[in-house]
Scaffold this motif. Structure first.
Motif, PDB file in Angstrom:
ATOM      1  N   ARG A   1       3.172  -2.948   4.248  1.00 14.32           N
ATOM      2  CA  ARG A   1       2.501  -4.273   4.251  1.00 14.32           C
ATOM      3  C   ARG A   1       2.536  -4.811   2.773  1.00 14.32           C
ATOM      4  NH1 ARG A   1      -1.019  -1.410   7.143  1.00 14.32           N
ATOM      5  NH2 ARG A   1      -2.345  -1.122   5.416  1.00 14.32           N
ATOM      6  N   PRO A   2       3.804  -5.339   2.261  1.00 18.91           N
ATOM      7  CA  PRO A   2       5.142  -4.757   2.950  1.00 18.91           C
ATOM      8  C   PRO A   2       5.916  -3.539   2.604  1.00 18.91           C
ATOM      9  CG  PRO A   2       5.565  -6.114   0.790  1.00 18.91           C
ATOM     10  CD  PRO A   2       3.954  -5.739   1.045  1.00 18.91           C
ATOM     11  N   ASN A   3       6.678  -3.186   3.378  1.00 21.49           N
ATOM     12  CA  ASN A   3       7.634  -1.914   3.134  1.00 21.49           C
ATOM     13  C   ASN A   3       8.646  -2.042   2.116  1.00 21.49           C
ATOM     14  OD1 ASN A   3       9.166   0.497   3.094  1.00 21.49           O
ATOM     15  ND2 ASN A   3       9.460   0.382   5.172  1.00 21.49           N
TER      16      ASN A   3
ATOM     17  N   THR B   1       0.681  -1.112  -0.007  1.00 19.61           N
ATOM     18  CA  THR B   1      -0.130  -0.128   0.182  1.00 19.61           C
ATOM     19  C   THR B   1       0.939   1.123  -0.032  1.00 19.61           C
ATOM     20  OG1 THR B   1      -1.855  -0.995   1.277  1.00 19.61           O
ATOM     21  CG2 THR B   1      -1.744   1.356   1.165  1.00 19.61           C
ATOM     22  N   PRO B   2       0.788   2.094  -1.033  1.00 20.73           N
ATOM     23  CA  PRO B   2       1.490   3.316  -1.109  1.00 20.73           C
ATOM     24  C   PRO B   2       0.795   4.392  -0.328  1.00 20.73           C
ATOM     25  CG  PRO B   2       0.425   3.113  -3.184  1.00 20.73           C
ATOM     26  CD  PRO B   2       0.155   1.761  -2.298  1.00 20.73           C
ATOM     27  N   GLY B   3       1.556   5.218   0.345  1.00 26.15           N
ATOM     28  CA  GLY B   3       1.221   6.386   0.874  1.00 26.15           C
ATOM     29  C   GLY B   3       2.021   7.562   1.486  1.00 26.15           C
ATOM     30  N   PHE B   4       1.411   8.439   2.249  1.00 28.31           N
ATOM     31  CA  PHE B   4       2.410   9.741   2.978  1.00 28.31           C
ATOM     32  C   PHE B   4       2.406   9.475   4.380  1.00 28.31           C
ATOM     33  CE2 PHE B   4       0.975  11.080  -1.466  1.00 28.31           C
ATOM     34  CZ  PHE B   4       2.388  11.211  -1.893  1.00 28.31           C
ATOM     35  N   TRP B   5       3.324   8.881   5.104  1.00 27.29           N
ATOM     36  CA  TRP B   5       3.358   8.909   6.440  1.00 27.29           C
ATOM     37  C   TRP B   5       4.467   9.735   6.917  1.00 27.29           C
ATOM     38  CZ3 TRP B   5       2.372   4.386   3.504  1.00 27.29           C
ATOM     39  CH2 TRP B   5       1.162   3.789   3.695  1.00 27.29           C
ATOM     40  N   GLY B   6       4.036  10.222   8.023  1.00 34.17           N
ATOM     41  CA  GLY B   6       5.092  11.408   8.672  1.00 34.17           C
ATOM     42  C   GLY B   6       5.163  12.614   7.846  1.00 34.17           C
ATOM     43  N   LYS B   7       6.027  13.457   7.904  1.00 35.73           N
ATOM     44  CA  LYS B   7       5.850  14.938   7.536  1.00 35.73           C
ATOM     45  C   LYS B   7       6.827  15.049   5.973  1.00 35.73           C
ATOM     46  CE  LYS B   7       9.938  17.022  10.228  1.00 35.73           C
ATOM     47  NZ  LYS B   7      10.090  17.924  11.138  1.00 35.73           N
ATOM     48  N   MET B   8       7.245  13.917   5.357  1.00 39.63           N
ATOM     49  CA  MET B   8       8.198  13.887   4.314  1.00 39.63           C
ATOM     50  C   MET B   8       6.933  13.845   3.260  1.00 39.63           C
ATOM     51  SD  MET B   8      11.551  11.563   4.808  1.00 39.63           S
ATOM     52  CE  MET B   8      10.646  10.090   4.836  1.00 39.63           C
TER      53      MET B   8
END
Length: 355
Positions: free
Chosen positions: A73-75, A59-66
């Motif tokens: 899942r998986p990275n 699953t792609p996305g934006f986590w954190g402030k970057m």
């Protein structure tokens, strides 16, 4: 050991490796191995379990402030790269294959992307050139008293840098680690803690680095001052990030020192500019995603799976899109290398070119 951020006791991986280097203790070695095995089970077995269609669905996305795209899942970005790591999971990428023998993995990587962007923002043409030839090896040549001459042609410099890297891998790694950490505010102490080089040696290498690349050092100072003064920085793409403690007053030293957000401020411009170059490239390749060809993007690379008959056409399209001039950077072109193979392992992927 002590965590450098929380100042609390820790047994994290960096601490264990540091203690192992000092004591070569069997219990510590086994402890680290057990942790690696546990990570393999969680990350590379459970995390990479295929769905009912036989495919792994991250699953792609934006986590954190970057602004950088990341995966869960998986990275995908944390998948071991099969280079020089001494890890239980080394070789895992051989398991990542297309569904049939008639399909190819095609992956494009920007060559030295962050180093090129550091040179761009520092307004240092020599650094930009070395980002494609070998900044670490150039530094190494000066460390060992055999300085490379930038008046030489690229081919001669590449040959020398390759020879130096093979001749003294330990000092090459010291140059590499010092370069990466120094660009984003790493101190000699941090370099020493993470990579086993003495703090004195790290200080000497860093001093030489700043002597060779004074424009990079000046860019760092300008960035720190700007981020501290206005509490934000703005990318060439128009996006803004806020910083709250870039500098702080040290009453004992009676001077300003780098604060909690200093490293983030230094890394922001090259790191997140790269993220937006990736994003713009993916948008131009949206038709390939809709067609089921485009499958992943990791930091500075884009990958797809394509049938044999379409391999060269997709590889050419990918290269041209990745090397498209960037209007926000005055038409800067970031060179890309395209590789193809039947599994994702480095030794299995071959260089592709238009010829």
């Amino acid at each position: 050991g002590t965590n450098r951020y929380t100042k609390r006791e820790t047994t994290d991986e960096a601490t264990l490796r540091r203690l192992i280097r000092k004591r070569n203790d069997a219990v510590l070695i086994k402890t680290l191995e057990v942790r690696q095995l546990t990570k393999v089970l969680g990350t590379y077995i459970n995390g990479w379990t295929p769905g009912t269609d036989g495919l792994v669905h991250a699953t792609p996305g934006f986590w954190g402030k970057m602004f950088r795209i990341s995966w869960r899942r998986p990275n995908l970005g944390a998948t071991i790269a099969d280079k020089d790591e001494e890890a239980v999971a080394k070789g895992f990428r051989k398991c990542v294959t297309p569904a049939s023998d008639d399909e190819w993995i095609v992956e494009g990587d920007w060559v030295g992307m962050e180093a090129l962007l550091v040179g761009y923002f520092a307004d240092d043409p020599d650094y930009m050139r070395l980002s494609q030839l070998g900044v670490h090896s150039f530094l190494l040549s000066h460390m060992i008293g055999e300085p490379a001459d930038l008046s030489w042609p690229d081919a001669d410099l590449k040959a020398l840098f390759k020879e130096l890297k093979g001749r003294d891998r330990k000092r090459y790694d010291d140059a590499k680690h010092t370069t990466y950490l120094t660009n984003y505010g790493g101190t000699p102490r941090l370099i020493s803690l993470l990579y086993g080089v003495t703090e004195k040696a790290a200080k000497e290498i860093q001093g030489l680095y700043f002597e060779l690349f004074s424009k990079v050092h000046q860019w760092q100072k300008r960035t720190i001052e700007q981020a501290s003064k206005q509490a934000f920085l703005t990318l060439p793409f128009g996006y803004k990030m806020w910083f709250w403690e870039v500098q702080r007053w040290d009453s004992k030293k009676g001077t300003w020192v780098l604060g909690e957000d200093a490293k983030s401020a230094l890394s922001f411009m090259p790191r997140d500019t790269g993220a937006f170059i990736l994003r713009e490239t993916l948008l131009r390749l949206r038709d390939q995603a809709d067609a089921g060809v485009l499958r992943m993007s990791i930091h500075d690379s884009i990958g797809g799976i394509v049938r044999s008959r379409d391999r060269d056409a997709f590889a050419l399209r990918l290269k041209r899109e990745m090397e498209a001039p960037v209007p926000q950077l005055n038409g800067l072109v970031l060179p890309a290398q395209i590789r193809v193979g039947h599994n994702w392992h480095g030794d299995s992927m071959e260089d592709w070119d238009e010829g």
